[in-house]
Enzyme design. Sequence first.
Site, PDB file in Angstrom:
ATOM      1  N   GLU A  19       0.803  -1.327   0.040  1.00  0.00           N
ATOM      2  CA  GLU A  19      -0.032  -0.078   0.163  1.00  0.00           C
ATOM      3  C   GLU A  19       0.952   1.233  -0.044  1.00  0.00           C
ATOM      4  OE1 GLU A  19      -2.839   0.324   3.399  1.00  0.00           O
ATOM      5  OE2 GLU A  19      -3.396   2.468   2.596  1.00  0.00           O
TER       6      GLU A  19
ATOM      7  N   ASN B  71      -4.198   4.862  -2.452  1.00  0.00           N
ATOM      8  CA  ASN B  71      -5.336   5.661  -1.687  1.00  0.00           C
ATOM      9  C   ASN B  71      -6.028   6.791  -2.439  1.00  0.00           C
ATOM     10  OD1 ASN B  71      -5.575   4.206   1.432  1.00  0.00           O
ATOM     11  ND2 ASN B  71      -3.435   4.718   0.988  1.00  0.00           N
TER      12      ASN B  71
ATOM     13  N   GLU C 279      -7.876   2.192  -2.857  1.00  0.00           N
ATOM     14  CA  GLU C 279      -8.630   2.173  -1.663  1.00  0.00           C
ATOM     15  C   GLU C 279      -9.299   3.605  -1.385  1.00  0.00           C
ATOM     16  OE1 GLU C 279      -6.142   1.164   1.449  1.00  0.00           O
ATOM     17  OE2 GLU C 279      -5.378  -0.801   0.604  1.00  0.00           O
TER      18      GLU C 279
ATOM     19  N   ASP D 143     -12.108   1.417   2.215  1.00  0.00           N
ATOM     20  CA  ASP D 143     -11.148   1.440   3.305  1.00  0.00           C
ATOM     21  C   ASP D 143     -11.879   1.904   4.701  1.00  0.00           C
ATOM     22  OD1 ASP D 143      -8.702   1.524   4.498  1.00  0.00           O
ATOM     23  OD2 ASP D 143      -7.822   3.084   3.177  1.00  0.00           O
TER      24      ASP D 143
ATOM     25  N   GLU E 286      -6.725  -4.313   8.949  1.00  0.00           N
ATOM     26  CA  GLU E 286      -5.530  -3.447   9.335  1.00  0.00           C
ATOM     27  C   GLU E 286      -5.161  -3.084  10.562  1.00  0.00           C
ATOM     28  OE1 GLU E 286      -6.742   0.131   7.240  1.00  0.00           O
ATOM     29  OE2 GLU E 286      -7.893   0.745   8.951  1.00  0.00           O
TER      30      GLU E 286
END
Length: 277
Positions: A58, A115, A147, A177, A234
């Site tokens: 990520e 993201n 995300e 997310d 996460e």
Amino acid sequence: ELLEPPQFTSVSRAEQKSDNNLSCRLATKFSNALKSGEIDVYFQPKINLETNEITGLEALARWQLAGVFVPPEHFIALAENYNLIGQLTNQIVEKSLSHFARFITFNRQLGLSINLSSVELCQQDLPDFLFEKVTVYGLSPHMITLEITETVLLEKNSVSLEILARFRLMGFQLSIDDFGSGYSSVNMLQNGPFTELKIDKVFIQSMHSTDKSKIIVQSIVDLAKKLELKIVAEGIETRQDLQEVIKAGCKYGQGYFFSKPINATHVTTCLLNWEDN
Ligand code: C2E
Ligand code: CA
Ligand code: CA
Ligand code: CA
């Protein structure tokens, strides 16, 4: 030492004015940092909890001001408020793809997560921009997961949904997310063409101490499975957190227990030495 976020609530007019000035000055600094290419990208591994392999990375933005890292939550909010989020995304996309094109030579199965802020989902040219960049680097959209964090309530905003649909048609993976916190809601799940769900770390980190969190995580996992979504937990920090999320049926995980976000040089070493862990 971390910078304080701009506070706009319950302050006097004079204080508010000085806060506005402060945040305006910070926005100018951020804008300059963007222009001079100072915004860096770090990567945090995403782990397949069944095989213990790294399945993805990520991309996370980093900004150092006078040698101190500014928390991303602060400068992302700043970027959203001062109309700089598009520029930030462009740079993160450019930098993360160029690194990723090299990373996959070590592991062909690797994916990259980027993201996006929900305020960008009115940017009509975003799908074409991303598709073009991915192609330029010889990559394919199915390797890339976008995300989406809701920072504003999207509801059934037709523009956002149309953009999400275009991303999916191009082959990008879409992840919701911070599921369960803030605005990221069942609503979004119902209306958006998502392929992955990330359970917010606040639930993961309280699983060991409260049954309520265990029940919530278990329910989210069951829901995600029925909707045939990939599930990522996460914020796994301890072996105990890991055991709890495995017990709940999460297949993928991320967190300091495996690795903190690391810079590109460190990623290469990490990919080469992972099995020895
Ligand atoms: P996020 O997308 O939910 O990213 C996960 C955050 O949790 C990251 O914080 C990561 O460093 C942190 N984290 C990972 N594992 C653990 C753990 O085990 N324990 C704890 N306590 N934290 C962990 P970071 O890098 O500070 O980023 C914060 C948020 O800023 C991100 O949350 C994301 O919403 C936003 N952000 C960061 N980079 C970008 C970007 O390039 N674009 C956009 N739009 N947003 C970004
Ligand atoms: Ca994320
Ligand atoms: Ca998250
Ligand atoms: Ca978050």
